[in-house]
Write an enzyme that holds these catalytic residues in place. Structure first.
Site: not given
Ligand code: 13P
Length: 249
Positions: A9-11, A94, A96, A166, A172, A211, A232-233
């Site tokens: 997931n590149w966000k 999600h 976010e 998650e 993150g 993470s 993610g990251g």
């Protein structure tokens, strides 16, 4: 046997250069055979990603969709459009989007239905905040989110949903859930699903997100109820993402 899925997931990150880097890296990568890999870039890069990844076994995903198929919804993107771009997965719920854009359980359900309607596999994201965990409410919160989305579905629809656990406090932050913490919650999700249909529960794919990194992926993915990762990251660094894919054997 459940086929593991590693989804990046590149966000709201990425660029044409990153899309190209993924295309080149995956063209040379010998991925494990029984593994699904998906990349979820922001909308503007979907078409470029589709072209860059056309000849490699990486599927395309999106990060959200509007509950409607078309209409006066300025700035929104529908599942029908995503389907035209070859999107196979879409995130719904999600944390976010729940926190920053105030998506409610009802709205998450509507998006889930829209994805199922157009034949895109929804990845339903669930997870507790740190306050909720500290107050001992983890299982209540997660199973409420799962139940709200899954209970009204037809069995055939339920079978097409992937769930990503998650924990919000792990997203993150560099603070990963321990494999045991993740396993406990994910076993509870599968158990909940067993109440509808034990066979379906065994077939349902459950991803861990929060993470996940090249360093911790193997021990998380070794847990019996963790069938993959929502990354993610670390999905923004091609080498790290590839290393996570290789951990999923
Ligand atoms: P991080 O891997 O950056 O913690 O993000 C996880 C996530 O939110 C994936 O959807």
């Amino acid at each position: 046997m459940r086929t593991p899925l590693i989804a990046g997931n590149w966000k709201m990150n990425g660029s044409h250069a990153l899309v190209d880097a993924f295309g080149r890296a995956f063209a040379d990568a010998a991925l494990p055979e029984s593994l699904d890999v998906a990349v979820l870039p922001p909308f503007p890069y979907l078409d470029a990603a589709r072209r860059a990844l056309a000849d490699v076994s990486v599927q395309l995903g999106a990060q959200t969709l509007n509950p409607s198929h078309a209409g006066a919804h300025t700035g929104e993107v529908s599942g029908r459009m995503l389907k035209e771009f070859g999107v196979g997965y879409v995130l719904v719920g999600h944390s976010e989007r729940r926190a920053l854009y105030r998506e409610t359980d009802d709205e998450v359900y509507d998006r889930l239905l829209a994805a199922l309607d157009v034949g895109i596999q929804p990845i339903l994201c669930v997870g507790e905040t740190l306050e909720e965990r500290d107050a001992g409410h983890t299982f209540d919160v997660v199973l409420r989110q799962v139940g709200h989305a899954l209970a009204p579905l037809e069995p055939e629809q339920r079978a097409r949903v992937t769930i990503a656990y998650e924990p919000v406090w792990a997203i993150g932050t560099g603070r990963t859930a321990t494999p045991e913490q993740a396993q406990d919650v994910m076993a509870a999700i599968r158990e909940y699903q067993s109440g509808f249909d034990p066979d379906l529960a065994q077939a349902m794919r459950l991803l861990y997100g929060g993470s996940m990194s090249a360093a911790n992926a193997a021990e998380l993915l070794a847990q019996p109820d963790i069938d993959g990762g929502l990354v993610g990251g670390a999905s923004l660094k091609v080498d790290d993402f590839l290393a996570i894919c290789h951990s999923a054997r």
